[in-house]
Design a protein around this motif. Structure first.
Motif, PDB file in Angstrom:
ATOM      1  N   ALA A   1       0.833  -1.205   0.000  1.00 53.69           N
ATOM      2  CA  ALA A   1       0.000   0.000   0.000  1.00 53.69           C
ATOM      3  C   ALA A   1       0.868   1.255   0.000  1.00 53.69           C
ATOM      4  O   ALA A   1       0.507   2.276  -0.608  1.00 53.69           O
ATOM      5  CB  ALA A   1      -0.928  -0.010   1.213  1.00 53.69           C
ATOM      6  N   TRP A   2       2.017   1.197   0.669  1.00 52.29           N
ATOM      7  CA  TRP A   2       2.952   2.338   0.675  1.00 52.29           C
ATOM      8  C   TRP A   2       3.453   2.631  -0.739  1.00 52.29           C
ATOM      9  O   TRP A   2       3.507   3.785  -1.173  1.00 52.29           O
ATOM     10  CB  TRP A   2       4.128   2.026   1.602  1.00 52.29           C
ATOM     11  N   HIS A   3       3.811   1.585  -1.470  1.00 46.33           N
ATOM     12  CA  HIS A   3       4.243   1.769  -2.861  1.00 46.33           C
ATOM     13  C   HIS A   3       3.101   2.343  -3.705  1.00 46.33           C
ATOM     14  O   HIS A   3       3.316   3.203  -4.562  1.00 46.33           O
ATOM     15  CB  HIS A   3       4.693   0.437  -3.456  1.00 46.33           C
ATOM     16  N   ALA A   4       1.879   1.860  -3.463  1.00 47.04           N
ATOM     17  CA  ALA A   4       0.732   2.353  -4.223  1.00 47.04           C
ATOM     18  C   ALA A   4       0.474   3.833  -3.940  1.00 47.04           C
ATOM     19  O   ALA A   4       0.140   4.609  -4.844  1.00 47.04           O
ATOM     20  CB  ALA A   4      -0.513   1.528  -3.901  1.00 47.04           C
ATOM     21  N   ALA A   5       0.653   4.245  -2.682  1.00 46.80           N
ATOM     22  CA  ALA A   5       0.461   5.652  -2.328  1.00 46.80           C
ATOM     23  C   ALA A   5       1.468   6.543  -3.027  1.00 46.80           C
ATOM     24  O   ALA A   5       1.212   7.735  -3.256  1.00 46.80           O
ATOM     25  CB  ALA A   5       0.563   5.813  -0.812  1.00 46.80           C
ATOM     26  N   ALA A   6       2.613   5.965  -3.384  1.00 41.84           N
ATOM     27  CA  ALA A   6       3.644   6.730  -4.103  1.00 41.84           C
ATOM     28  C   ALA A   6       3.404   6.737  -5.611  1.00 41.84           C
ATOM     29  O   ALA A   6       4.201   7.309  -6.359  1.00 41.84           O
ATOM     30  CB  ALA A   6       5.019   6.146  -3.795  1.00 41.84           C
ATOM     31  N   GLY A   7       2.333   6.098  -6.066  1.00 42.24           N
ATOM     32  CA  GLY A   7       1.980   6.176  -7.478  1.00 42.24           C
ATOM     33  C   GLY A   7       1.961   4.877  -8.231  1.00 42.24           C
ATOM     34  O   GLY A   7       1.569   4.837  -9.402  1.00 42.24           O
ATOM     35  N   ALA A   8       2.375   3.770  -7.601  1.00 43.73           N
ATOM     36  CA  ALA A   8       2.384   2.487  -8.297  1.00 43.73           C
ATOM     37  C   ALA A   8       0.959   1.930  -8.413  1.00 43.73           C
ATOM     38  O   ALA A   8       0.102   2.201  -7.566  1.00 43.73           O
ATOM     39  CB  ALA A   8       3.267   1.483  -7.569  1.00 43.73           C
ATOM     40  N   CYS A   9       0.724   1.142  -9.451  1.00 42.16           N
ATOM     41  CA  CYS A   9      -0.540   0.422  -9.574  1.00 42.16           C
ATOM     42  C   CYS A   9      -0.441  -0.855  -8.744  1.00 42.16           C
ATOM     43  O   CYS A   9       0.400  -1.715  -9.013  1.00 42.16           O
ATOM     44  CB  CYS A   9      -0.817   0.081 -11.039  1.00 42.16           C
ATOM     45  N   HIS A  10      -1.290  -0.965  -7.744  1.00 43.24           N
ATOM     46  CA  HIS A  10      -1.291  -2.140  -6.870  1.00 43.24           C
ATOM     47  C   HIS A  10      -2.183  -3.205  -7.500  1.00 43.24           C
ATOM     48  O   HIS A  10      -3.409  -3.059  -7.531  1.00 43.24           O
ATOM     49  CB  HIS A  10      -1.803  -1.743  -5.487  1.00 43.24           C
ATOM     50  N   LEU A  11      -1.587  -4.285  -8.000  1.00 45.10           N
ATOM     51  CA  LEU A  11      -2.381  -5.346  -8.609  1.00 45.10           C
ATOM     52  C   LEU A  11      -3.265  -6.031  -7.588  1.00 45.10           C
ATOM     53  O   LEU A  11      -4.339  -6.527  -7.918  1.00 45.10           O
ATOM     54  CB  LEU A  11      -1.464  -6.358  -9.302  1.00 45.10           C
ATOM     55  N   ASP A  12      -2.823  -6.101  -6.346  1.00 47.27           N
ATOM     56  CA  ASP A  12      -3.634  -6.533  -5.208  1.00 47.27           C
ATOM     57  C   ASP A  12      -4.239  -7.918  -5.393  1.00 47.27           C
ATOM     58  O   ASP A  12      -5.462  -8.105  -5.394  1.00 47.27           O
ATOM     59  CB  ASP A  12      -4.738  -5.510  -4.931  1.00 47.27           C
ATOM     60  N   GLN A  13      -3.365  -8.926  -5.505  1.00 45.86           N
ATOM     61  CA  GLN A  13      -3.866 -10.283  -5.702  1.00 45.86           C
ATOM     62  C   GLN A  13      -4.778 -10.750  -4.565  1.00 45.86           C
ATOM     63  O   GLN A  13      -5.758 -11.463  -4.794  1.00 45.86           O
ATOM     64  CB  GLN A  13      -2.703 -11.265  -5.871  1.00 45.86           C
TER      65      GLN A  13
END
Length: 376
Positions: free
Chosen positions: A153-165
């Motif tokens: 989630a931290w990476h996603a907050a920085a702009g990454a697309c979280h595939l979230d399996q």
């Protein structure tokens, strides 16, 4: 084309928007082409002496280009992200994984020209980490496995697309068909003596595979029952028995990919007909039994599946039932050369699979369950 992951970036112009849609169309075409090139995986049949009238089938998901069952899931997650407008050209991608999903996601990221970060427990098998890095991806190793979700989630907050399996697995796959794993299994069984299996057995790592199979069986109006094969004490075991989505794992496991410490969002209790708990040492012993019968090595979760199949088969035999049981070979055993397949590693962890393997061989020969001394 590259678009900054900065969420504060100004709105795109019409020309840029058109270019973005062009990239999405191209990315979807690449995924369709890859799916067309990937032949369906083999359904291997075994006949065990102690179980006349009961056929065993194992779908070899290790034959996928990325070597595991998770190849299907990774493709579906990228399709889901693209078609829902969550993934843009040049955007970095992240997901939390214990290894096999990360390898598949890294492979698809390379296909699409995207940067991928796998958030993985630091205890993940070294071979899996090496395979992710060999695909040009980055491994963000977390000491506490319970923190992988927060780190992703931290990476996603920085702009990454979280595939979230773990959050999206049960909805990203089309459970009504589209060559999902359940449709593939039943199509391959069509000409067999028992085309409608008595049981299909699988683990519930994200819950996506069990959700797809269970829904498809109901969609087709089949009487086939679904069994979850899980490490002893997993959150799914406790949650399924009590219908408690707040259940947690009571016993850590060394079997990667299943035995989750919490009830994941994709876990659907209502479509699972039975749960078989399997001790870690039993799963490791069953890896060795599978190698003897198939001539190839498979990972720990495949061993878990075999133990559950044998438990169900002994029950069927005792009740005079005939039919077929289908399960999955999830990933190759070579990924566990430094852990589950390493005698020194097993000794350090106090695991001796030899007596259990002997008991499993006896069960296969006699059709009766032979306790090994391990406790689920």
């Amino acid at each position: 084309m590259s678009i900054s992951p900065d969420r504060s970036a100004p709105a795109v112009t019409g020309a840029t928007h058109d270019g973005e849609r062009d990239w999405i169309t191209h990315a979807l075409a690449l995924l369709r082409q890859e799916a067309a090139r990937s032949a369906d995986t083999h359904l291997l049949k075994l006949a065990f002496a102690g179980f006349p009238g009961i056929d065993f089938y194992f779908k070899d998901e290790a034959a996928h280009p990325t070597g595991s069952l998770k190849h299907r899931l990774a493709r579906s997650l990228y399709l889901y992200a693209l078609c829902n407008g969550r993934l843009r050209a040049g955007q970095p991608v992240v997901d939390a994984s214990s290894g096999s999903t990360a390898i598949s996601e890294a492979w698809f990221a390379s296909l699409l020209g995207l940067r991928f970060t796998a958030v993985m427990p630091a205890c993940t098998a070294p071979r899996k980490i090496a395979e992710v890095e060999a695909l040009g991806a980055h491994c963000d190793l977390v000491d506490n496995p319970a923190m992988v979700h927060a780190r992703a989630a931290w990476h996603a907050a920085a702009g990454a697309c979280h595939l979230d399996q773990f959050g999206l697995a049960e909805r990203a796959t089309d459970w009504r068909g589209n060559n999902n794993i359940a449709e593939s299994i039943l199509g391959q069984l069509a000409g067999e003596p028992h085309p409608e299996p008595a049981w299909i057995v699988c683990g519930v790592g994200t819950g996506g595979t069990s959700a797809t199979i269970g829904r498809y069986l109901r969609y087709r109006g089949l009487r086939t029952r679904l069994c979850a094969a899980e490490p002893a004490g997993s959150a799914f075991v406790h949650g399924w028995r009590d219908r408690d989505r707040g259940a947690v794992c009571s016993r850590p496991t060394v079997i990667e990919g299943i035995g989750r410490p919490r009830v994941e969002p994709g876990f659907l209790f209502e479509i699972v007909d039975d749960v078989v708990e399997v001790a870690d040492v039993d799963s490791i012993a069953a890896m060795q039994v599978l190698e003897r019968h198939l001539g190839r090595r498979y990972g720990g979760s495949s061993g878990t599946n075999l133990v559950a199949c044998l438990r169900l088969a002994t029950r069927m035999r005792a009740q005079g039932e005939r039919g077929s049981i289908v399960s999955l070979l999830c990933d190759p055993g070579e990924r566990y050369d430094a852990t589950l397949a390493n005698p020194d590693w097993l000794r350090r962890h106090g695991l001796d699979p030899a007596p259990v393997a002997n008991a499993l061989h006896a069960t296969i020969e006699t059709g009766r369950w032979h306790p090994s001394g391990s406790a689920a």
